[in-house]
Design a protein around this motif. Structure first.
Motif, PDB file in Angstrom:
ATOM      1  N   THR A 313      41.940  31.213  41.126  1.00  0.00           N
ATOM      2  CA  THR A 313      40.635  31.032  40.697  1.00  0.00           C
ATOM      3  C   THR A 313      39.951  29.535  40.913  1.00  0.00           C
ATOM      4  O   THR A 313      38.718  29.517  41.032  1.00  0.00           O
ATOM      5  N   SER A 314      40.851  28.708  41.143  1.00  0.00           N
ATOM      6  CA  SER A 314      40.499  27.260  41.410  1.00  0.00           C
ATOM      7  C   SER A 314      40.140  27.285  42.831  1.00  0.00           C
ATOM      8  O   SER A 314      39.066  26.394  43.110  1.00  0.00           O
ATOM      9  N   LEU A 315      40.556  27.963  43.762  1.00  0.00           N
ATOM     10  CA  LEU A 315      40.175  28.201  44.845  1.00  0.00           C
ATOM     11  C   LEU A 315      38.603  28.567  44.975  1.00  0.00           C
ATOM     12  O   LEU A 315      37.834  28.126  45.898  1.00  0.00           O
ATOM     13  N   GLN A 359      43.080  24.030  36.871  1.00  0.00           N
ATOM     14  CA  GLN A 359      42.972  23.800  35.310  1.00  0.00           C
ATOM     15  C   GLN A 359      44.399  23.134  35.019  1.00  0.00           C
ATOM     16  O   GLN A 359      44.380  22.423  33.954  1.00  0.00           O
ATOM     17  N   SER A 360      45.468  23.497  35.289  1.00  0.00           N
ATOM     18  CA  SER A 360      46.761  23.068  34.897  1.00  0.00           C
ATOM     19  C   SER A 360      47.061  21.703  35.396  1.00  0.00           C
ATOM     20  O   SER A 360      47.850  20.857  34.753  1.00  0.00           O
ATOM     21  N   GLY A 361      46.881  21.461  36.623  1.00  0.00           N
ATOM     22  CA  GLY A 361      47.019  20.091  37.150  1.00  0.00           C
ATOM     23  C   GLY A 361      48.591  20.223  37.691  1.00  0.00           C
ATOM     24  O   GLY A 361      49.216  19.226  38.128  1.00  0.00           O
ATOM     25  N   GLU A 362      49.228  21.447  37.369  1.00  0.00           N
ATOM     26  CA  GLU A 362      50.511  21.315  37.864  1.00  0.00           C
ATOM     27  C   GLU A 362      51.004  22.430  38.967  1.00  0.00           C
ATOM     28  O   GLU A 362      51.976  22.406  39.254  1.00  0.00           O
ATOM     29  N   THR A 363      50.119  23.087  39.371  1.00  0.00           N
ATOM     30  CA  THR A 363      50.107  23.909  40.569  1.00  0.00           C
ATOM     31  C   THR A 363      50.921  23.359  41.563  1.00  0.00           C
ATOM     32  O   THR A 363      50.463  22.202  42.202  1.00  0.00           O
ATOM     33  N   ALA A 364      52.124  23.614  42.017  1.00  0.00           N
ATOM     34  CA  ALA A 364      52.970  23.073  43.028  1.00  0.00           C
ATOM     35  C   ALA A 364      52.066  22.962  44.312  1.00  0.00           C
ATOM     36  O   ALA A 364      52.120  21.711  44.846  1.00  0.00           O
ATOM     37  N   LYS A 498      42.176  42.597  39.177  1.00  0.00           N
ATOM     38  CA  LYS A 498      43.181  42.765  39.454  1.00  0.00           C
ATOM     39  C   LYS A 498      44.387  42.331  38.721  1.00  0.00           C
ATOM     40  O   LYS A 498      45.550  42.954  38.103  1.00  0.00           O
ATOM     41  N   GLU A 499      44.164  41.006  38.159  1.00  0.00           N
ATOM     42  CA  GLU A 499      45.214  40.376  37.604  1.00  0.00           C
ATOM     43  C   GLU A 499      45.590  40.865  35.850  1.00  0.00           C
ATOM     44  O   GLU A 499      46.697  40.731  35.622  1.00  0.00           O
ATOM     45  N   ILE A 500      44.453  41.059  35.311  1.00  0.00           N
ATOM     46  CA  ILE A 500      44.593  41.501  33.777  1.00  0.00           C
ATOM     47  C   ILE A 500      44.547  43.097  33.758  1.00  0.00           C
ATOM     48  O   ILE A 500      45.055  43.629  32.617  1.00  0.00           O
TER      49      ILE A 500
HETATM   50  C1  AGP Z   1      43.443  32.705  37.686  1.00  0.00           C
HETATM   51  O1  AGP Z   1      42.845  33.604  36.587  1.00  0.00           O
HETATM   52  C2  AGP Z   1      44.889  32.760  37.933  1.00  0.00           C
HETATM   53  N1  AGP Z   1      45.754  32.732  36.476  1.00  0.00           N
HETATM   54  C3  AGP Z   1      45.347  31.926  39.114  1.00  0.00           C
HETATM   55  O2  AGP Z   1      44.947  32.563  40.256  1.00  0.00           O
HETATM   56  C4  AGP Z   1      45.012  30.276  38.857  1.00  0.00           C
HETATM   57  O3  AGP Z   1      43.784  30.069  38.995  1.00  0.00           O
HETATM   58  C5  AGP Z   1      46.015  29.549  40.170  1.00  0.00           C
HETATM   59  O4  AGP Z   1      47.340  29.808  39.812  1.00  0.00           O
HETATM   60  C6  AGP Z   1      45.716  28.170  40.053  1.00  0.00           C
HETATM   61  O5  AGP Z   1      46.117  27.477  39.018  1.00  0.00           O
HETATM   62  P1  AGP Z   1      45.470  25.995  38.351  1.00  0.00           P
HETATM   63  O6  AGP Z   1      43.857  26.235  38.535  1.00  0.00           O
HETATM   64  O7  AGP Z   1      46.095  25.674  37.252  1.00  0.00           O
HETATM   65  O8  AGP Z   1      45.809  25.142  39.713  1.00  0.00           O
END
Ligand code: AGP
Length: 619
Positions: A313-315, A359-364, A498-500
């Protein structure tokens, strides 16, 4: 991706660890386990496939007694979800309990060596090698802390590890690399270690005031017991950790009367927009004021390129951001998946502004891409919802989303907040660079100010969605089409579905349809077409006609009052008329609601869809 919780103190550990794990289930939930140390120092294990509730209700009297505990909620990497693969893992003598988040990259090699030395394994996980490595060191006479510390020199890869030892009322936790967060807090004789702040809630509830917490950086460890917390590096040198006060509000999570967190978060979006705008807009002068941006006016004027990075989603937010920056700031902009960016030659330099969204700031993948960009001299800004997260620490500055915790695994309000901040950033850059005149900047600001109200209008009547969801539910494949700034929104709508709901859906730029996907269209394929009255409206209408000519079912998202389009499609959802820059935000809401209602109809676990996790901390 997994969640870790450890407790040591005077209270029964079991309910505290269980509550913490439930609060961390957004990180993974395919199996769970807890180890409790009883009053005699013995360890007792409970492990189960599925969610934390599978272990036993937190209020049950039937739980292992003891006031030291360690738990884990898992998102499988090595080894399928099974009881044998659930953490905690132990050594041959059942002396240590180990939980782990991340990947031991050299585990095959370590496991082969351990097998040769006579160790027996009971799981397929990489984690189990850690328990056996500890066992060997303890057998050689090392103290628990020494044995644990030595892991730092052996384990390769990004990860977080925590362990407890029989007869020892201590928890050791370490962070290696950037994938797994570790946070620790201590108050009045009790301590909690966790992957993230929500695990610390039992300490906060008790006093109702703030508690001081310490976040581990890579290469650091913490030892907690009922006397306090000791931070050190992996050579054993003590560290003076800067602690941060955290309030209960920062970690408090509830559904607020909604059936699911996702629905609550969808409905919170007008508020999320207002919060993202607060303090960043001078409404009287009609200007954006972004004090958090760590670039001087001169540096902004010398920018030659903006690169926007994110995943999932952030992309999609980054892709919308690209349009905004190009249009409003007049700077060449590109968006790219953070997971791909790292494997290309990047051409980032000090005149490149790199905007990392998450959103998380932790996506590797995102954090690693940020580091790569920083190493090449790029100017690095994060757009993030979690204060103190890895991304905020790697970036030079952060534009905080300020949404409050988003618990539903599917992002909703954080996507909208990202889009608001990207609008603000684009206007601000445009102002500074003289690309936007005063009047134009004031118009953009005015439009943004109207946004909470417009989003509120979209959410004010959700009655059509269950019926529309029933209709979409009968399709196995969906195509989401959009053009220009709304093409990423089509991708986002497809991702949400898709995801939900687990229905196959593809998001496509509508202009690409004729280059392939049109072959799919017949009465068994449903198309969701984003057709607001914008500069590409006529072209979108042509695409819709092409679908209808091939018997495809079309649900259009259209601008209020567009009766003509309504007469050409099967279903229509209206969104308010608004500036072209704001239609992505307005068009997103119906797509979130559609996905939500389809998922509910199908009995899916909306907040915790299968195979996913909220923070993807593996690469
Ligand atoms: C969004 O609905 C998903 N859960 C997923 O694509 C998410 O946006 C992605 O994993 C990136 O997460 P982030 O925003 O915490 O970096």
């Amino acid at each position: 991706m997994c969640g870790i919780v450890g407790y040591v103190g005077p209270r029964p550990a079991w309910p505290i660890v269980l509550q913490g794990l439930q609060r961390l289930e957004y990180r993974g939930y395919d199996s769970a386990g807890v180890a409790i140390q009883d009053a005699k120092g013995h360890l007792h294990y409970r492990r189960a496939v599925g969610k934390v509730t599978g272990l036993a209700p937190a209020n049950s009297e039937d739980f292992p007694q003891g006031s030291v505990g360690l738990g884990h909620t898992r998102w499988a990497t090595h080894g399928r979800p099974s009881e044998a693969n659930a953490h905690p893992h132990t050594d041959c003598q059942g002396r240590v309990a180990v939980v782990h988040n991340g990947i031991v990259e050299n585990f095959m090699e370590l496991k082969a060596q351990l097998l040769e030395r006579g160790h027996r394994f009971t799981s397929e996980t990489d984690t189990e090698v850690i328990a056996h490595l500890l066992e060997e060191r303890l057998d050689r006479g090392a103290s628990f802390v020494q044995a644990f510390q030595e892991l730092g020199g052996i384990l390769r890869g990004s990860q977080a590890v925590a362990a407890i030892l029989r007869d020892t009322r201590q928890i050791c936790a370490m962070r290696l690399g950037h994938a797994g967060g570790v946070v620790a807090a201590y108050r009045d004789g009790e301590a909690i270690v966790g992957s993230d702040l929500p695990a610390l809630m039992p300490l906060l509830k008790q006093g109702g005031q703030t508690v001081e917490v310490g976040f581990l950086e890579s290469g650091e460890m913490v030892v907690v017991d009922s006397k306090g917390m000791a931070y050190q590096d992996l050579s054993g040198h003590p560290l003076q950790k800067e602690l941060r006060p955290v309030s209960p509000e920062e970690v408090l999570i509830d559904k607020g009367g909604y059936r699911h967190f996702m629905l609550k978060e969808i409905m919170q979006q007008p508020e999320a927009v207002a919060s993202a705008l607060r303090g960043r807009v001078d409404f009287q002068r009609g200007r954006v004021v972004l004090r958090e941006l760590p670039l001087s006016l001169r540096e902004i004027r010398s920018l030659r390129r903006v690169l926007l990075l994110g995943c999932g989603t952030s992309l999609h937010a980054a892709q919308v951001g690209r349009h905004l920056i190009e249009r409003l700031a007049g700077i060449p902009a590109e968006s790219e998946s953070a997971s791909e960016f790292r494997y290309r030659r990047s051409f980032v330099d000090p005149h490149t502004l790199v905007v990392a969204i998450g959103q998380s700031g932790e996506t590797a993948d995102t954090v690693a891409a940020m580091q790569e960009a920083r190493d090449h001299g790029g100017r690095l800004v994060a757009i993030c919802n979690v204060e103190g997260s890895q991304a905020t620490r790697v970036a030079e500055g952060t534009l905080h989303m300020r949404c409050g915790a988003e618990i539903g695994v599917a992002s909703s309000k954080t996507f909208i907040a990202s889009l608001v901040i990207l609008n603000l950033l684009a206007v601000y850059l445009g102002q500074v660079r003289g690309e936007l005149g005063e009047e134009q900047a004031a118009t953009e600001v005015d439009n943004l100010a109207r946004l909470p109200n417009l989003l509120g209008q979209v959410l004010s009547d959700v009655t059509p969605y269950p019926r529309l969801a029933q209709k979409l539910d009968s399709f196995h494949n969906l195509l989401f089409l959009g053009r220009g700034i709304n093409a990423p929104i089509a991708s986002e709508g497809a991702l949400k579905l898709k995801e939900i709901s687990y229905i196959h859906a593809e998001g496509y730029p509508a202009g690409e349809m004729k280059h392939g996907p049109i072959a799919l269209i017949d009465r068994r394929l449903a198309t969701v077409a984003l057709a607001p009255k914008d500069s590409l409206y006529d072209k979108m209408v042509n695409n819709i006609k092409e679908v209808k000519a091939r018997d495809g079912m079309v649900l259009a998202v259209a601008s209020e009052g567009d009766q003509e389009l309504a007469s050409q499609v099967d279903e229509v959802i209206y969104i308010p008329q608004a500036s072209e820059r704001l239609t992505p935000l307005l068009a997103t809401l119906p797509l979130q609601l559609l996905a939500y209602h389809v998922a509910v109809r199908r009995g899916c676990d909306v907040d915790q869809p299968r195979n996913l996790a909220k923070s993807v901390t593996v690469e």
